[in-house]
Design a protein around this motif. Structure first.
Motif, PDB file in Angstrom:
ATOM      1  N   TYR A 286       0.882  -1.209  -0.062  1.00  0.00           N
ATOM      2  CA  TYR A 286      -0.043  -0.049  -0.073  1.00  0.00           C
ATOM      3  C   TYR A 286       0.742   1.235  -0.110  1.00  0.00           C
ATOM      4  N   ALA A 287       1.879   1.262   0.891  1.00  0.00           N
ATOM      5  CA  ALA A 287       2.801   2.460   0.879  1.00  0.00           C
ATOM      6  C   ALA A 287       3.490   2.991  -0.498  1.00  0.00           C
ATOM      7  N   ARG A 288       3.473   1.802  -1.141  1.00  0.00           N
ATOM      8  CA  ARG A 288       4.201   2.124  -2.712  1.00  0.00           C
ATOM      9  C   ARG A 288       3.039   1.906  -3.712  1.00  0.00           C
ATOM     10  N   GLY A 289       1.873   2.141  -3.493  1.00  0.00           N
ATOM     11  CA  GLY A 289       0.773   2.160  -4.426  1.00  0.00           C
ATOM     12  C   GLY A 289       0.465   1.016  -5.184  1.00  0.00           C
ATOM     13  N   ARG A 290       0.799  -0.172  -4.624  1.00  0.00           N
ATOM     14  CA  ARG A 290       0.521  -1.354  -5.070  1.00  0.00           C
ATOM     15  C   ARG A 290      -0.421  -2.066  -4.020  1.00  0.00           C
ATOM     16  N   ALA A 291      -0.550  -3.506  -4.649  1.00  0.00           N
ATOM     17  CA  ALA A 291      -1.411  -4.085  -3.738  1.00  0.00           C
ATOM     18  C   ALA A 291      -0.822  -4.462  -2.370  1.00  0.00           C
ATOM     19  N   GLY A 292      -1.874  -4.427  -1.228  1.00  0.00           N
ATOM     20  CA  GLY A 292      -1.436  -4.182   0.007  1.00  0.00           C
ATOM     21  C   GLY A 292      -0.382  -5.395   0.386  1.00  0.00           C
ATOM     22  N   ALA A 293      -0.875  -6.760   0.051  1.00  0.00           N
ATOM     23  CA  ALA A 293      -0.160  -7.840   0.410  1.00  0.00           C
ATOM     24  C   ALA A 293       1.040  -8.115  -0.513  1.00  0.00           C
ATOM     25  N   GLU A 294       1.534  -7.114  -0.928  1.00  0.00           N
ATOM     26  CA  GLU A 294       2.944  -7.428  -1.823  1.00  0.00           C
ATOM     27  C   GLU A 294       3.908  -7.334  -0.887  1.00  0.00           C
ATOM     28  N   ALA A 295       4.924  -8.235  -1.051  1.00  0.00           N
ATOM     29  CA  ALA A 295       6.114  -8.142   0.029  1.00  0.00           C
ATOM     30  C   ALA A 295       6.796  -6.797  -0.267  1.00  0.00           C
ATOM     31  N   VAL A 296       7.597  -6.591   1.022  1.00  0.00           N
ATOM     32  CA  VAL A 296       8.419  -5.474   0.806  1.00  0.00           C
ATOM     33  C   VAL A 296       9.263  -5.431  -0.254  1.00  0.00           C
TER      34      VAL A 296
END
Length: 299
Positions: A286-296
């Motif tokens: 989410y912080a990167r504007g992606r799907a929230g469950a995307e790994a760091v």
């Protein structure tokens, strides 16, 4: 106060009174956080168990130099619950509003707009700022870029990012824990206490999907936003919120403080976080504007 301060958010889970007291006493004595939220946010039925603890907890935190914020319910359901919110809003301490029905009671006095308030644009932030919002913690699904754009329109309010913990995604009128145990919400027997970090929900393919916490839906993974302090400052972000879990939250706070002080590299800090006993894997989509469950993100 440091350029970017650390906030410990409210406990979302149903912890026994003794556990709450011990947890906050240790936070008071050992955690490098400037602000601490106390109070029930998720389910008003839990309040008779936790309310007797708060006076001792608040006293201990304030003696330790922490700023205490009184958090209020996000979905008040009864007259009693609305009355409790009104009582809290009359306190001289800073109050966190998580439901807009509390705004008329608190308007004109300083408050924190919690992540359950839908602040998606500058106009909403300005509206809250005119009514006394000192801090705004936007909804968890907003990217850092989006929060930065809002912050630029509202310079008299400090912005806080939900930086650590299972993400609070939704609240319902129905209790998932009670339903799982074949009980009605009104006679839930407080089964949510059995899962102090929430209960993991898997898909049919055995993939960790969500977590349930009474009436609350959360992420299965642990959201962890970890950036150099210069990036937060450039985006107008002045606070990071750490959401309590049964993990060692003092150590979590120390890791974040080391990054904000420039003593630790964010990538190594993520490794240190992942080595703790966390309830899920680390994500920051989410912080990167992606799907929230995307790994760091990779370095």
């Amino acid at each position: 106060m440091p350029p970017v301060a650390l906030t410990l958010g409210p406990v979302f889970f149903h912890w026994p009174a003794e556990r709450l007291r011990d947890f906050y006493f240790r936070i008071a004595d050992e955690a490098p956080v400037e602000r601490v939220h106390v109070g029930e946010v998720v389910c008003g039925k839990r309040m008779p168990f936790s309310d007797p603890v708060w006076p001792d907890v608040i006293e201990r935190l304030e003696q330790a130099g922490k700023e205490v914020v009184l958090s209020t319910l996000a979905t008040p359901m009864t007259v009693r619950e609305r009355r409790s919110i009104a009582d809290l809003c009359g306190d001289d301490r800073l109050v966190e509003i998580n439901d807009l029905t509390a705004l008329p009671v608190r308007s004109g006095q300083p408050f924190v707009a919690g992540p359950f308030i839908n602040v998606y644009n500058g106009a909403t932030a300005q509206f809250l700022g005119r009514r006394g919002a000192r801090t705004i913690c936007p909804p968890v699904e907003l990217s850092l870029a989006h929060i930065s754009a809002i912050a630029q329109t509202c310079s008299d309010v400090e912005f806080e990012v939900f930086a650590f913990g299972r993400l609070p995604l939704a609240l319902s009128g129905r209790c998932y824990h009670a339903r799982l145990h074949g009980l009605h919400k009104d006679s839930c027997q407080f089964t949510c206490e059995q899962d102090p970090d929430g209960l993991l929900v898997d898909t049919l393919d055995d993939q960790s999907f969500l977590a349930i916490n009474g009436v609350q839906t959360m992420s299965a993974q642990v959201h962890a936003v970890m950036q150099p302090v210069s990036e937060f400052l450039s985006r107008g972000i002045r606070r990071l919120r750490l959401s309590p879990h049964t993990s060692d939250m003092v150590q979590v706070a120390r890791i974040y403080r080391s990054v904000l002080n420039g003593d630790e590299d964010p990538e190594r800090a993520r490794t240190l976080l992942s080595n703790l006993d966390l309830p899920g894997t680390l994500v920051d989509g989410y912080a990167r504007g992606r799907a929230g469950a995307e790994a760091v993100a990779a370095p």
